[in-house]
Design an enzyme around this catalytic site. Structure first.
Site, mmCIF file in Angstrom:
data_model
loop_
_atom_site.group_PDB
_atom_site.id
_atom_site.type_symbol
_atom_site.label_atom_id
_atom_site.label_comp_id
_atom_site.label_asym_id
_atom_site.label_seq_id
_atom_site.Cartn_x
_atom_site.Cartn_y
_atom_site.Cartn_z
ATOM 1 N N ASP A 85 -38.733 20.305 -98.496
ATOM 2 C CA ASP A 85 -38.768 19.703 -99.836
ATOM 3 C C ASP A 85 -40.025 18.820 -99.965
ATOM 4 O O ASP A 85 -40.302 18.001 -99.091
ATOM 5 C CB ASP A 85 -37.501 18.849 -100.028
ATOM 6 C CG ASP A 85 -37.285 18.438 -101.469
ATOM 7 O OD1 ASP A 85 -37.831 19.113 -102.371
ATOM 8 O OD2 ASP A 85 -36.553 17.458 -101.699
ATOM 9 N N HIS A 86 -40.753 18.999 -101.044
ATOM 10 C CA HIS A 86 -41.933 18.162 -101.335
ATOM 11 C C HIS A 86 -42.925 18.069 -100.187
ATOM 12 O O HIS A 86 -43.300 16.956 -99.773
ATOM 13 C CB HIS A 86 -41.510 16.741 -101.748
ATOM 14 C CG HIS A 86 -40.848 16.696 -103.078
ATOM 15 N ND1 HIS A 86 -41.528 16.835 -104.267
ATOM 16 C CD2 HIS A 86 -39.545 16.564 -103.412
ATOM 17 C CE1 HIS A 86 -40.685 16.787 -105.280
ATOM 18 N NE2 HIS A 86 -39.461 16.639 -104.783
ATOM 19 N N GLY A 214 -34.733 16.540 -109.382
ATOM 20 C CA GLY A 214 -34.140 15.340 -109.979
ATOM 21 C C GLY A 214 -32.799 15.619 -110.622
ATOM 22 O O GLY A 214 -32.501 15.133 -111.714
ATOM 23 N N GLY A 215 -31.953 16.388 -109.926
ATOM 24 C CA GLY A 215 -30.661 16.769 -110.506
ATOM 25 C C GLY A 215 -29.671 15.616 -110.684
ATOM 26 O O GLY A 215 -28.874 15.622 -111.623
ATOM 27 N N SER A 216 -29.743 14.604 -109.823
ATOM 28 C CA SER A 216 -28.739 13.527 -109.887
ATOM 29 C C SER A 216 -28.808 12.777 -111.208
ATOM 30 O O SER A 216 -29.898 12.509 -111.717
ATOM 31 C CB SER A 216 -28.962 12.538 -108.744
ATOM 32 O OG SER A 216 -28.890 13.218 -107.522
ATOM 33 N N ASN A 235 -32.384 20.904 -107.327
ATOM 34 C CA ASN A 235 -32.492 19.937 -106.235
ATOM 35 C C ASN A 235 -31.628 18.720 -106.545
ATOM 36 O O ASN A 235 -31.714 18.143 -107.632
ATOM 37 C CB ASN A 235 -33.944 19.475 -106.088
ATOM 38 C CG ASN A 235 -34.818 20.526 -105.452
ATOM 39 O OD1 ASN A 235 -34.485 21.706 -105.452
ATOM 40 N ND2 ASN A 235 -35.943 20.110 -104.916
HETATM 41 P P1 13P Z 1 -32.352 13.511 -107.073
HETATM 42 O O1 13P Z 1 -32.438 12.548 -105.916
HETATM 43 O O2 13P Z 1 -32.633 12.839 -108.384
HETATM 44 O O3 13P Z 1 -31.115 14.299 -107.082
HETATM 45 O O4 13P Z 1 -33.574 14.527 -106.882
HETATM 46 C C1 13P Z 1 -33.634 15.262 -105.711
HETATM 47 C C2 13P Z 1 -34.851 16.106 -105.693
HETATM 48 O O5 13P Z 1 -35.356 16.550 -106.695
HETATM 49 C C3 13P Z 1 -35.409 16.408 -104.371
HETATM 50 O O6 13P Z 1 -36.524 17.214 -104.441
#
Ligand code: 13P
Length: 290
Positions: A85-86, A214-216, A235
């Site tokens: 991730d990233h 940024g799903g949260s 994600n």
């Molecule tokens: P959140 O922490 O907002 O769920 O985002 C996670 C994310 O996008 C990880 O790449």
């Protein structure tokens, strides 16, 4: 079933219009919770390695780190993609391929487009020659500097431009594309709103799986809208982290702090697992070849 690439795990998602959850692991407890949730549901999952693994300088420690992840993925009874991730540099991405990830994300979204494209293209050439998939990002999904971001603070000038997305995919050959359409990473106050018109236009121009970071903090209705308008990988991390720390907090309060540490680990595990299952249900994830 075990380890698969991102291309493999998402292969039916565009046509069948569903999303596969991608969850960052922090430690063995999170890894086990994420993979066990997928196994109990009989669904595929993307297990994400955060980029801070690249700070491990000692080679033996690094191979120990990856071997534990790989071992759990290989033993899984459902398809699991081990995804960086990233990836924040060329070296970080190459190290992840070397470590055994079946998929990497290069995040050059803060770079000028041409530079983002040039590095992504080179990484695609290397990754594909090793049988590894590549995700990249165009536009920029931001993160709050600290505290929580308000919906009104989201910077729409950073949203993905559909024509840029088309050119980026054609020129780099990436396997999945992360787009900025209204979410941010981390804690969010208020209700994020997905720009579904923009997403429709991107989906018209780009045929590969699209990724939402940024799903949260997103309500169920916005997840469903995002998926209906073309998102295939979501994600999700902060929500898992909060679920785990909330469960620990509740246990500590219940027993006034007099509780064995293992009980806290177990509470965090169960909370993380339940949160993963809940997201899989919302994402409408389907078994592969269903
Ligand atoms: P959140 O922490 O907002 O769920 O985002 C996670 C994310 O996008 C990880 O790449």
């Amino acid at each position: 079933m075990g380890l698969v690439t991102l291309t493999e795990i998402l292969k039916e998602s565009v046509e069948k219009k569903y999303a596969v959850g991608a969850f960052d692991t922090l430690d063995d407890n999170f890894t086990e919770a994420i993979v066990a949730a997928a196994e109990e549901e009989g669904l595929p999952v993307i297990l994400m390695v955060p980029n801070f693994f690249a700070d491990i300088r000692d080679e033996r420690q690094l191979s120990f780190y990856f071997n534990r992840l790989l071992d759990r993925c290989q033993r899984a009874t459902v398809p699991v993609c081990l995804h960086l991730d990233h990836g924040n540099s060329f070296a970080c991405c190459v190290k992840a391929i070397h470590g055994g990830c079946t998929s990497i994300m290069f995040d050059g979204s803060a770079l000028p487009v041409e530079e983002n494209m040039a590095i992504t293209k080179e990484l695609v050439r290397i990754a594909h020659s090793c049988g590894v998939s590549v995700e990249a990002e165009i536009g920029h999904v931001g993160s709050p500097e600290g505290g929580e971001l308000e919906a009104s603070d989201v910077d729409a000038s950073q949203y993905t431009k559909p024509e840029d997305a088309k050119r980026f995919v054609e020129e780099t050959g990436v396997d999945a594309l992360a787009v900025a359409v209204g979410t941010v990473h981390g804690l969010f106050k208020g209700t994020p709103k997905i720009d579904t018109e923009r997403l429709d236009r991107i989906r018209e121009l780009v045929k590969i799986p699209l990724v939402l970071h940024g799903g949260s903090g997103l309500p169920e209705s916005e997840f469903r809208a995002a998926i209906a308008h073309g998102i295939n990988k979501i994600n999700f991390f902060t929500g898992l982290s909060l679920a785990a720390s909330g469960a620990i907090d509740a246990k500590l309060k219940e027993f006034h702090g007099k509780i064995h540490y293992i009980e806290l680990i177990n509470a965090a595990h169960e909370a993380c697992k339940a949160a993963v299952k809940e997201q899989m249900r919302i994402f409408g994830t389907l078994p592969l070849d269903a």
